[in-house]
Design a protein around this motif. Structure first.
Motif, mmCIF file in Angstrom:
data_model
loop_
_atom_site.group_PDB
_atom_site.id
_atom_site.type_symbol
_atom_site.label_atom_id
_atom_site.label_comp_id
_atom_site.label_asym_id
_atom_site.label_seq_id
_atom_site.Cartn_x
_atom_site.Cartn_y
_atom_site.Cartn_z
ATOM 1 N N SER A 38 0.836 -1.202 0.000
ATOM 2 C CA SER A 38 0.000 0.000 0.000
ATOM 3 C C SER A 38 0.865 1.244 0.000
ATOM 4 N N GLY A 39 1.945 1.206 0.787
ATOM 5 C CA GLY A 39 2.849 2.359 0.826
ATOM 6 C C GLY A 39 3.402 2.692 -0.542
ATOM 7 N N LEU A 40 3.810 1.679 -1.293
ATOM 8 C CA LEU A 40 4.327 1.928 -2.641
ATOM 9 C C LEU A 40 3.220 2.441 -3.560
ATOM 10 N N LEU A 41 2.026 1.904 -3.415
ATOM 11 C CA LEU A 41 0.902 2.403 -4.223
ATOM 12 C C LEU A 41 0.651 3.882 -3.924
ATOM 13 N N PHE A 42 0.714 4.268 -2.641
ATOM 14 C CA PHE A 42 0.490 5.667 -2.271
ATOM 15 C C PHE A 42 1.580 6.565 -2.850
ATOM 16 N N ILE A 43 2.821 6.098 -2.810
ATOM 17 C CA ILE A 43 3.928 6.878 -3.376
ATOM 18 C C ILE A 43 3.699 7.095 -4.869
ATOM 19 N N LEU A 69 9.938 -6.295 -3.437
ATOM 20 C CA LEU A 69 8.602 -5.710 -3.401
ATOM 21 C C LEU A 69 8.103 -5.429 -4.811
ATOM 22 N N VAL A 70 8.947 -4.823 -5.620
ATOM 23 C CA VAL A 70 8.572 -4.507 -7.003
ATOM 24 C C VAL A 70 8.310 -5.790 -7.792
ATOM 25 N N ASP A 71 9.135 -6.808 -7.595
ATOM 26 C CA ASP A 71 8.908 -8.091 -8.275
ATOM 27 C C ASP A 71 7.534 -8.659 -7.933
ATOM 28 N N ARG A 72 7.195 -8.663 -6.641
ATOM 29 C CA ARG A 72 5.895 -9.222 -6.214
ATOM 30 C C ARG A 72 4.731 -8.392 -6.756
ATOM 31 N N MET A 73 4.879 -7.075 -6.730
ATOM 32 C CA MET A 73 3.794 -6.215 -7.183
ATOM 33 C C MET A 73 3.654 -6.224 -8.702
ATOM 34 N N THR A 74 4.748 -6.424 -9.403
ATOM 35 C CA THR A 74 4.691 -6.563 -10.859
ATOM 36 C C THR A 74 3.998 -7.872 -11.218
ATOM 37 N N ALA A 75 4.361 -8.943 -10.513
ATOM 38 C CA ALA A 75 3.729 -10.250 -10.752
ATOM 39 C C ALA A 75 2.229 -10.199 -10.465
ATOM 40 N N ASN A 77 0.425 -7.669 -11.048
ATOM 41 C CA ASN A 77 -0.106 -6.689 -11.998
ATOM 42 C C ASN A 77 -0.595 -5.401 -11.317
ATOM 43 N N LEU A 78 0.053 -5.018 -10.220
ATOM 44 C CA LEU A 78 -0.298 -3.780 -9.537
ATOM 45 C C LEU A 78 0.528 -2.608 -10.042
ATOM 46 N N ILE A 79 1.751 -2.900 -10.494
ATOM 47 C CA ILE A 79 2.637 -1.866 -11.022
ATOM 48 C C ILE A 79 3.369 -2.408 -12.245
ATOM 49 N N GLU A 80 3.951 -1.491 -12.999
ATOM 50 C CA GLU A 80 4.828 -1.842 -14.122
ATOM 51 C C GLU A 80 6.195 -1.235 -13.853
ATOM 52 N N ARG A 81 7.216 -1.945 -14.258
ATOM 53 C CA ARG A 81 8.594 -1.461 -14.158
ATOM 54 C C ARG A 81 9.052 -1.185 -15.590
ATOM 55 N N ARG A 82 9.500 0.066 -15.822
ATOM 56 C CA ARG A 82 9.983 0.436 -17.153
ATOM 57 C C ARG A 82 11.367 1.061 -17.026
ATOM 58 N N ALA A 83 12.201 0.798 -18.010
ATOM 59 C CA ALA A 83 13.540 1.376 -18.015
ATOM 60 C C ALA A 83 13.445 2.894 -18.092
ATOM 61 N N ASP A 84 14.315 3.567 -17.355
ATOM 62 C CA ASP A 84 14.391 5.021 -17.409
ATOM 63 C C ASP A 84 14.977 5.403 -18.758
ATOM 64 N N TRP A 94 5.375 2.419 -12.422
ATOM 65 C CA TRP A 94 4.109 2.999 -12.860
ATOM 66 C C TRP A 94 2.948 2.164 -12.341
ATOM 67 N N LEU A 95 1.889 2.824 -11.919
ATOM 68 C CA LEU A 95 0.686 2.126 -11.483
ATOM 69 C C LEU A 95 -0.049 1.531 -12.676
ATOM 70 N N THR A 96 -0.632 0.356 -12.482
ATOM 71 C CA THR A 96 -1.540 -0.225 -13.469
ATOM 72 C C THR A 96 -2.964 0.116 -13.039
ATOM 73 N N ALA A 97 -3.934 -0.235 -13.866
ATOM 74 C CA ALA A 97 -5.336 -0.019 -13.492
ATOM 75 C C ALA A 97 -5.663 -0.802 -12.221
ATOM 76 N N ALA A 98 -5.172 -2.027 -12.122
ATOM 77 C CA ALA A 98 -5.396 -2.835 -10.915
ATOM 78 C C ALA A 98 -4.718 -2.190 -9.710
ATOM 79 N N GLY A 99 -3.558 -1.587 -9.923
ATOM 80 C CA GLY A 99 -2.855 -0.893 -8.847
ATOM 81 C C GLY A 99 -3.623 0.320 -8.353
ATOM 82 N N ARG A 100 -4.242 1.036 -9.284
ATOM 83 C CA ARG A 100 -5.054 2.201 -8.892
ATOM 84 C C ARG A 100 -6.275 1.759 -8.081
ATOM 85 N N ALA A 101 -6.880 0.664 -8.467
ATOM 86 C CA ALA A 101 -8.033 0.144 -7.723
ATOM 87 C C ALA A 101 -7.606 -0.316 -6.329
ATOM 88 N N ALA A 102 -6.467 -1.002 -6.240
ATOM 89 C CA ALA A 102 -5.956 -1.465 -4.948
ATOM 90 C C ALA A 102 -5.590 -0.273 -4.060
#
Length: 146
Positions: A38-43, A69-75, A77-84, A94-102
């Motif tokens: 949740s903390g990462l979603l809020f950030i 944490l990022v690995d678990r949340m990516t798996a 589908n709560l967030i996406e990891r993209r190269a800078d 980046w938040l996904t639609a599921a991440g925004r709902a969560a």
């Protein structure tokens, strides 16, 4: 002048932290995400596209902690990891639609937690507690080896 009362602060902090964590872990069943998730979603709700290292620092997590944490949340589908685009070694989150709902569910649950934490205390008392807890970050800084 009377002697200072012994409050057993370390013990009280540890017990409070364990009980709150257990209570929040049991609540995870309702939202599907942990308190740290949740903390990462809020950030990301405030700053979508944050650097992974910045998010880790905001959560007081070292590189292994934020990576897991990022690995678990990516798996999940709560967030996406993209190269800078400016630094090939860095990742942006980046938040996904599921991440925004969560995140919305977590915010609703957070209101209940905060109400329970502050019940029976005045705003001034909570301000003192918050100030005291915040000083722990500077008095006991995170070690470089963590």
């Amino acid at each position: 002048m009377s002697p200072r009362r012994e409050h057993r602060l370390v013990f009280l902090l540890n017990v409070a932290q364990r009980r709150l964590q257990r209570w929040m872990a049991a609540r995870k069943q309702n939202t599907g995400v942990t308190a740290t998730q949740s903390g990462l979603l809020f950030i990301l709700g405030k700053r979508d596209g944050a650097l992974m290292g910045e998010a880790g620092a905001a959560l007081d997590l070292g590189p292994p902690g934020i990576s897991g944490l990022v690995d678990r949340m990516t798996a999940a589908n709560l967030i996406e990891r993209r190269a800078d685009p400016d630094d090939g070694r860095a990742w942006r989150l980046w938040l996904t639609a599921a991440g925004r709902a969560a995140m919305a569910q977590s915010k609703a649950g957070l209101a209940e937690v905060n109400a329970r934490l502050t019940e029976g205390f005045t705003d001034a008392e909570i301000d003192v507690v918050a100030r005291w807890l915040t000083t722990m970050q500077s008095r006991f800084p995170r070690g470089e080896d963590e």
